[in-house]
Scaffold this motif. Structure first.
Motif, PDB file in Angstrom:
ATOM      1  N   VAL A 121       0.856  -1.185   0.000  1.00 14.80           N
ATOM      2  CA  VAL A 121       0.000   0.000   0.000  1.00 14.80           C
ATOM      3  C   VAL A 121       0.893   1.236   0.000  1.00 14.80           C
ATOM      4  O   VAL A 121       1.586   1.510   0.987  1.00 14.80           O
ATOM      5  CB  VAL A 121      -0.934   0.024   1.228  1.00 14.80           C
ATOM      6  CG1 VAL A 121      -1.792   1.284   1.210  1.00 14.80           C
ATOM      7  CG2 VAL A 121      -1.805  -1.232   1.268  1.00 14.80           C
ATOM      8  N   PRO A 122       0.910   2.013  -1.102  1.00 11.75           N
ATOM      9  CA  PRO A 122       1.760   3.205  -1.140  1.00 11.75           C
ATOM     10  C   PRO A 122       1.226   4.301  -0.212  1.00 11.75           C
ATOM     11  O   PRO A 122       0.016   4.393   0.035  1.00 11.75           O
ATOM     12  CB  PRO A 122       1.684   3.655  -2.602  1.00 11.75           C
ATOM     13  CG  PRO A 122       1.067   2.511  -3.349  1.00 11.75           C
ATOM     14  CD  PRO A 122       0.215   1.782  -2.371  1.00 11.75           C
ATOM     15  N   THR A 123       2.100   5.131   0.266  1.00  7.88           N
ATOM     16  CA  THR A 123       1.698   6.281   1.080  1.00  7.88           C
ATOM     17  C   THR A 123       0.809   7.210   0.262  1.00  7.88           C
ATOM     18  O   THR A 123       1.106   7.523  -0.888  1.00  7.88           O
ATOM     19  CB  THR A 123       2.945   7.045   1.566  1.00  7.88           C
ATOM     20  OG1 THR A 123       3.745   6.169   2.366  1.00  7.88           O
ATOM     21  CG2 THR A 123       2.546   8.264   2.401  1.00  7.88           C
ATOM     22  N   GLY A 124      -0.298   7.634   0.854  1.00  6.57           N
ATOM     23  CA  GLY A 124      -1.221   8.542   0.200  1.00  6.57           C
ATOM     24  C   GLY A 124      -2.256   7.885  -0.686  1.00  6.57           C
ATOM     25  O   GLY A 124      -3.092   8.565  -1.277  1.00  6.57           O
ATOM     26  N   ALA A 125      -2.234   6.546  -0.773  1.00  7.15           N
ATOM     27  CA  ALA A 125      -3.176   5.836  -1.632  1.00  7.15           C
ATOM     28  C   ALA A 125      -4.505   5.613  -0.921  1.00  7.15           C
ATOM     29  O   ALA A 125      -4.594   5.602   0.309  1.00  7.15           O
ATOM     30  CB  ALA A 125      -2.600   4.487  -2.048  1.00  7.15           C
ATOM     31  N   VAL A 126      -5.568   5.453  -1.715  1.00  7.50           N
ATOM     32  CA  VAL A 126      -6.793   4.827  -1.232  1.00  7.50           C
ATOM     33  C   VAL A 126      -6.796   3.436  -1.852  1.00  7.50           C
ATOM     34  O   VAL A 126      -6.987   3.282  -3.061  1.00  7.50           O
ATOM     35  CB  VAL A 126      -8.058   5.606  -1.631  1.00  7.50           C
ATOM     36  CG1 VAL A 126      -9.312   4.860  -1.171  1.00  7.50           C
ATOM     37  CG2 VAL A 126      -8.035   6.996  -1.014  1.00  7.50           C
ATOM     38  N   PHE A 127      -6.523   2.436  -1.023  1.00  8.61           N
ATOM     39  CA  PHE A 127      -6.275   1.076  -1.493  1.00  8.61           C
ATOM     40  C   PHE A 127      -7.504   0.235  -1.196  1.00  8.61           C
ATOM     41  O   PHE A 127      -7.876   0.036  -0.041  1.00  8.61           O
ATOM     42  CB  PHE A 127      -5.045   0.499  -0.793  1.00  8.61           C
ATOM     43  CG  PHE A 127      -4.499  -0.753  -1.420  1.00  8.61           C
ATOM     44  CD1 PHE A 127      -3.349  -0.716  -2.183  1.00  8.61           C
ATOM     45  CD2 PHE A 127      -5.147  -1.975  -1.245  1.00  8.61           C
ATOM     46  CE1 PHE A 127      -2.838  -1.877  -2.763  1.00  8.61           C
ATOM     47  CE2 PHE A 127      -4.652  -3.134  -1.819  1.00  8.61           C
ATOM     48  CZ  PHE A 127      -3.490  -3.089  -2.586  1.00  8.61           C
ATOM     49  N   GLY A 128      -8.147  -0.272  -2.230  1.00  6.74           N
ATOM     50  CA  GLY A 128      -9.355  -1.061  -2.060  1.00  6.74           C
ATOM     51  C   GLY A 128      -9.060  -2.542  -1.954  1.00  6.74           C
ATOM     52  O   GLY A 128      -8.412  -3.120  -2.828  1.00  6.74           O
TER      53      GLY A 128
END
Length: 295
Positions: free
Chosen positions: A24-31
């Motif tokens: 999960v990258p920093t600043g992502a919205v990870f679904g």
């Protein structure tokens, strides 16, 4: 922000996660997308440290006490007031004095509950309770938020409010991991997605790349290709590539078969057929999801 490497988890010898890896990258919205029982909630509980993995590693830039967590089914002290509940959460987070007061006022404003601060929780609607649960997750200004089915049970208006709230959190620089089985949430909110099925990751990546991963070409002709007169043509078409599918008067090329589009058209024209239409497009999220969870 978060790295999950080959994580496994079983309950009484029943596998819940089978070698799950994702970043999960920093600043992502990870679904985290998948049907009920796919392992989404289990993964979030592992990140929080509520349960232990049987194998693999989880590395996170934030410790569990500095991660905001919204459980799938939040529960509250029904007789407490909204602001009192958040004051208790702020105290448990170690906030004192002005930082304590500012934190409570700030999260109430963020989730749109400032006017409801004095209400008893038992009088709150489902949508208000979900926003209250998010407010509690935001206490202490965590950089990482884990939201498990945040729109579950909400009416359409409540879903829009929750969607706007999550977008505002991303704009504020938060990293959000969103567990859901609702495709519209992922399509409208997420920058990255992992599709889980039966405890395994079956698709993963930036949302745009996942959507582009399965383009297809559909060709329509003026004859039913599965009828006997076209047996030789059908054999010739299928010899071009294994990913050519024929149904009625339509030919669909996916994957490597797309590179054979010109050869397929030449075969059709040489056979005297009229090509009535050709459409090339990427697959939509629903098509990719259904393919990814297929047993």
């Amino acid at each position: 922000m978060l790295l999950v490497n080959n994580v496994t988890k079983s309950y009484n010898e029943t596998p819940a996660l089978r070698g799950v890896s994702l970043e999960v990258p920093t600043g992502a919205v990870f679904g985290l997308l998948g049907p009920n029982g796919a392992g989404k909630s289990t993964l979030l509980k592992l990140v929080m440290g509520f349960i232990a993995a049987n194998g693999g590693q989880i590395q996170c830039q934030a410790s569990p006490q500095h991660i905001g967590y919204l459980p799938e089914r939040p529960s509250f002290p029904e007789t407490s007031r909204v602001d009192d509940y958040l004051r208790t959460a702020a105290s448990l987070a170690g906030l004192r004095g002005r930082a304590h007061r500012d934190a409570v006022a700030g999260v109430l404003h963020t989730v749109g509950l400032s006017d409801m601060a004095g209400r008893r929780i038992r009088t709150c609607s489902k949508g208000m309770r979900q926003r209250l649960a998010v407010a509690q997750a935001l206490i202490g200004d965590p950089a990482l938020l884990l939201l498990d089915e945040p729109a579950a049970g909400l009416d359409p208006a409540g879903q829009v409010q929750m969607r706007n709230l999550i977008l505002s959190l991303q704009q504020a620089g938060k990293t959000v991991v969103l567990s859901t089985h609702q495709l519209n949430e992922v399509a409208q909110l997420c920058s990255h997605v992992a599709i889980l099925s039966a405890g395994r990751v079956t698709r993963i990546g930036a949302l745009n790349s996942v959507l582009l991963a399965e383009p297809h070409v559909q060709i329509k002709v003026d004859a039913h290709l599965l009828e006997p007169p076209h047996a030789d043509l059908l054999t010739a078409l299928r010899s071009q590539a294994p990913d050519i599918a024929v149904e009625g008067n339509r030919i669909t090329l996916v994957g490597a078969a797309i590179a054979h589009k010109t050869a397929v058209l030449r075969l059709l024209l040489d056979a005297g057929l009229d090509v009535q239409g050709l459409v090339q497009q990427q697959a939509n999220l629903e098509e990719i999801y259904l393919e990814a969870i297929r047993p």
